[in-house]
Design a protein around this motif. Structure first.
Motif, short mmCIF file in Angstrom:
data_model
loop_
_atom_site.label_atom_id
_atom_site.label_comp_id
_atom_site.label_asym_id
_atom_site.label_seq_id
_atom_site.Cartn_x
_atom_site.Cartn_y
_atom_site.Cartn_z
N ASP A 18 39.96 22.23 -18.04
CA ASP A 18 39.31 20.97 -17.71
C ASP A 18 40.29 19.88 -17.31
N ASP A 19 41.60 20.17 -17.42
CA ASP A 19 42.59 19.18 -17.03
C ASP A 19 42.79 19.19 -15.53
N GLN A 20 43.35 18.11 -15.04
CA GLN A 20 43.34 17.86 -13.59
C GLN A 20 44.76 17.67 -13.04
N VAL A 21 44.87 17.80 -11.73
CA VAL A 21 45.99 17.24 -10.99
C VAL A 21 45.41 16.25 -9.99
N LEU A 22 46.24 15.29 -9.62
CA LEU A 22 45.81 14.37 -8.56
C LEU A 22 46.87 14.37 -7.47
N ILE A 23 46.39 14.25 -6.24
CA ILE A 23 47.28 14.24 -5.08
C ILE A 23 47.10 12.91 -4.36
N GLN A 24 48.22 12.26 -4.05
CA GLN A 24 48.20 10.99 -3.37
C GLN A 24 49.27 10.96 -2.27
N PRO A 25 49.12 10.07 -1.31
CA PRO A 25 50.24 9.84 -0.39
C PRO A 25 51.37 9.16 -1.14
N GLN A 26 52.58 9.50 -0.79
CA GLN A 26 53.74 8.86 -1.42
C GLN A 26 53.98 7.52 -0.73
N LEU A 27 54.11 6.48 -1.52
CA LEU A 27 54.19 5.12 -0.99
C LEU A 27 55.50 4.91 -0.23
N ASN A 28 55.41 4.30 0.94
CA ASN A 28 56.58 4.01 1.76
C ASN A 28 57.05 2.58 1.57
N ASN A 29 58.29 2.33 2.00
CA ASN A 29 58.85 0.97 2.07
C ASN A 29 58.82 0.25 0.73
N VAL A 30 59.08 0.98 -0.34
CA VAL A 30 59.09 0.37 -1.67
C VAL A 30 60.36 -0.46 -1.84
N VAL A 31 60.21 -1.68 -2.35
CA VAL A 31 61.36 -2.56 -2.57
C VAL A 31 61.60 -2.81 -4.06
N ALA A 32 60.61 -2.54 -4.88
CA ALA A 32 60.75 -2.70 -6.33
C ALA A 32 59.65 -1.92 -7.02
#
Length: 796
Positions: free
Chosen positions: A124-138
């Motif tokens: 019943d446990d999950q994984v989640l998939i997301q786009p990796q965030l670009n242009n991170v400054v902090a």
């Protein structure tokens, strides 16, 4: 790939909560619910599914991911397990995440890897998939409350750069911002400007339940939220209004100490936890009432100033050194710096010097544990003329006034170390200290404790304060010989180790003395010299010592060997500066004064330990534990009448009042250097600037000494170390890290003596992060400490 937000894909199974009321679920469920409600932050789109759904139809799961336009870019696969981010346990970092994933094959492998990190049957446990965030400054982590105390400060730990897991992985230097609602506008970095609004909105959504979230800052002005979870086991122990009043009271007390007045000079002050007599190291930043009051009465109320006046400094007698902000002990640096001005200087020069010292610390607060080496000119050494010349260049003093300062410091220093000078007088006094000279009063133990306190001040801490001053002067002399190139650092270290100290003698005694004889000599010591709850060596010897030790440590020091050229050069410098001593005599003073200070600690702490033992016995005779008595101010004990029932009632009242006060103390947060009243509601704790000892390098497991970990062959982690922790060096520690302490602190000296690589005074926040690491590497020559445990994948 463009950053995209608010496009959520729901799992094949229907979410249980479809209303607008917010509640926590798994990581994926929480983010999905949050996306419908929050306005001050953004959330990356996501797809999530269970292990059962993946096992039954992985192709369908993959199609759901790749049906979104963002799937063509770089992805991240994260755990979303029912055992993490829960109300009872967060299990933060327990399960894997996989970064920088592209394409079907890499995504399939990453999903399998994350599911494999779950324990047992996790269908019943999950994984989640997301786009990796670009242009991170902090990026960083925000807590709605202080996790340790439940105090209502918002705690923002962040780091600049593109690595979104830098804070959680401990792989980078991290800054920490504490703020109350009243201080939310004092933002330390423009990139964090939106964080207070996010916290306020989430506090409303969470209906006051403590929480924390992970975030990143990119091109969007609103932070991106990666995770929101309950802050487990945290609740407000002090009503928020009561906490506000306590903070306001701290502001009033700090403001009162900012009023100029003789015998202090300077128009303003800066408060710090370490600039002088180092309460952070000796009693901690939140000491209990008994420890704080004992430290003040024995040293920082009167003794500190009396000793300095005897040594030729400005008269600050009658001025307390510690400012008590509702139990937080701060050093008044205006008083401290004034007390380090030679008495012979006129009022105007003294005022300009102290003004300059205070302003320098305000502008460079990271020097708070190095003030006598980096800011204040308090003695004469071979770099003093150059440092005085710098004051002329900065227009603090005229050339004539700088010469006056140099001459005054030279006379003061020569007088200090002369035959029959104050140093020798204090050394004779400390050698003659005898505990048995006080007779116990069986009818009124309070009078016995008063007598112990008074004799400790007169014959113990007063001469010890002088020995400590002489050791500072000696250390400054030795450092200047390295700065001028007369000695190398290794040769300077050999000067210090040429005379045996109590630590080297203790090693030898542990191997040669019987157990009973050893404990008669050292049994009074305890970790936490002023802490009644800390067992003495002779009360729990098995905790501290390995009695199977057979190989002695040499107790006769190391031969000091300098070339004829070096001695001749040093003699020329001494003659040029009109010193009445020769090179060998000066080097002997340097080595012996450092050892004398440590001997002085060993002697006067016999009285401190006896005071604490007597207070404990007094409490036990009236039905109170040592823990109960730790909340009593010393004056409540010394003012007792000797009438059993009346005293019992007074002690009970003092305990209750002390507990109430200490609850307030524990709820307060403040910076190590307090230079502005606004710092009490919003301040930043920068990454600690450690003081590194030796040129050695080691990689070893960490040992939380206070928690009872065995320190043998480990990097010993000690938050606020003091002489009572000498026992760890008999266990063969591999390295040492402390939260507090300076280059001339007790633990720095111990580590230098024994050649143990150490990072001293790394700061509370950095210490806590390294304390959680299973293995650390200390490279003292490279001036670095870093996690050394290896693993596969990144932790979420």
């Amino acid at each position: 790939m463009q950053n995209c937000y608010m496009e959520f894909a729901y799992p094949m199974s229907t979410l249980r909560d479809t209303t607008e009321s917010f509640r926590f679920g798994t990581k994926a469920e929480t983010l999905t619910r949050l996306a419908r409600l929050i306005r001050s932050a953004t959330l990356l789109p996501l797809v999530f599914f269970t292990a059962r759904e993946w096992a039954d139809d992985r192709e369908s799961c993959l199609r759901r991911v790749f049906s979104h336009t963002w799937s063509s870019g770089t992805l991240i696969v994260r755990s979303s397990c029912h055992e993490e981010d829960g109300i009872l346990a967060s299990n933060a970092g327990r399960f894997l995440s996989c970064l920088n994933i592209r394409g079907t094959d890499e995504l399939t492998t990453a999903i399998e890897t994350v599911f494999a990190s779950f324990d047992g049957d996790r269908s019943d446990d999950q994984v989640l998939i997301q786009p990796q965030l670009n242009n991170v400054v902090a990026s960083g982590v925000v807590s709605s409350h202080v996790p340790e105390s439940g105090a209502p400060y918002r705690v923002v730990q962040w780091t600049a750069g593109s690595e979104t897991d830098a804070v959680t992985s401990g792989s980078s230097a991290v800054c920490t911002w504490y703020f109350l609602d009243e201080g939310k506008d004092k933002v330390p970095d423009p990139k964090l400007a939106a964080i207070p609004q996010v916290v306020a909105e989430l506090e409303t959504l969470c209906a006051g339940r403590p929480f924390e979230f992970e975030f990143a800052i990119s091109a969007d002005p609103r932070p991106a939220l990666f995770q929101l979870r309950p802050l487990v086991g945290v609740h407000e122990k002090i009503p928020r209004e009561r906490h506000r009043r306590a903070v306001a009271d701290c502001r009033t007390r700090a403001r009162d100490f900012g009023v100029p007045g003789k015998p202090q000079t300077a128009g303003a002050t800066v408060l710090g936890v370490m600039p002088d007599w180092n309460p952070a190291e000796m009693i901690g930043i939140r000491p209990r009432p008994l420890a704080l009051s004992l430290y003040r009465e024995l040293i920082t109320d009167t003794v500190w100033a009396e000793s300095r006046f005897r040594y030729g400094y400005r008269d600050l007698r009658g001025v307390p050194l510690i400012v008590d902000l509702n139990g937080l002990p701060y050093i008044d640096t205006r008083a401290s710096f004034s007390s380090l001005v030679p008495l012979s200087l006129n009022e105007d020069v003294a005022r300009r010097l102290v003004d300059y010292y205070v302003a320098t610390l305000r502008n460079e607060p990271w020097l708070h544990d190095k003030v006598e080496f980096a800011i204040v000119l308090s003695s004469y050494h071979f770099a003093t003329p150059d440092r005085a010349g710098a004051l002329v260049e900065r227009e603090v003093l005229s050339a004539d006034e700088a010469d006056m300062l140099v001459n005054a410091l030279r006379e003061l220093t020569i007088r200090m170390i002369a035959k029959q000078g104050p140093y020798e007088q204090d050394l004779r006094a400390i050698r003659g200290l005898e505990l048995r000279s006080i007779e116990r009063n069986g009818h009124n133990p309070s009078s016995y404790i008063r007598a112990l306190r008074d004799q400790c001040r007169r014959l113990g801490t007063l001469p010890f304060a002088g020995l400590a001053r002489a050791a500072f002067v000696a250390t400054a002399l030795l450092r200047s010989l390295v700065e001028t190139g007369t000695l190398s650092q290794q040769e300077a270290d050999s000067v210090v180790t040429s005379v045996p100290t109590p630590t080297t003698v203790m090693h030898d005694d542990l191997a040669h003395l019987s157990r009973a004889a050893f404990l008669r000599k050292y049994g009074h010591l305890r970790p936490g010299t002023y802490d009644i709850c800390s067992p003495r060596y002779d009360e729990d010897p098995e905790r501290y010592f390995d009695w199977s030790v057979t190989s002695p440590s040499p107790a006769d020091g190391h031969e000091l060997s300098l070339s004829d050229r070096q001695l001749a050069e040093l003699n020329r410098e001494l003659e040029h500066d009109h010193w009445p001593v020769r090179a060998h005599d000066l080097l002997r003073f340097i080595a012996e004064s450092v050892a004398a200070r440590e001997f002085g600690k060993l002697q006067f702490t016999r009285f401190v330990s006896e005071i604490l033992l007597s207070i404990r016995r007094l409490g036990e005779s009236r039905g109170f534990s040592a823990d109960d008595m730790s909340y009593v101010d010393l004056s409540a004990v010394t003012d007792l009448t000797g009438r059993f029932y009346r005293d019992r009632h007074r002690i009970a009242d003092a305990i209750n009042q002390g507990k109430e006060r200490y609850a307030i103390t524990r709820s307060l947060c403040a910076p190590a250097v307090l230079s502005d009243l606004a710092d009490l509601t919003s301040f930043t704790s920068p990454p600690g600037e450690a003081n590194f000892v030796t040129q050695s390098r080691v990689t070893a497991p960490t040992a939380d000494v206070a928690a009872g970990d065995e320190p043998k062959a480990s990097v010993a982690m000690i938050e606020a170390a003091d002489p009572g922790y000498d026992w760890i060096f008999t266990r063969g520690v591999a390295g040492l890290v402390t939260a507090y302490g300076g280059v001339n602190s007790h633990m720095a000296i111990r580590a230098r003596e024994l050649g143990i690589p150490a990072a001293i005074g790394v700061g509370y926040e950095q210490f806590r992060r390294w304390q959680r690491e299973p293995v650390l590497e200390i490279d003292a020559a490279a001036r670095l400490v870093r996690p050394a445990a290896l693993g596969i994948g990144e932790r979420s």
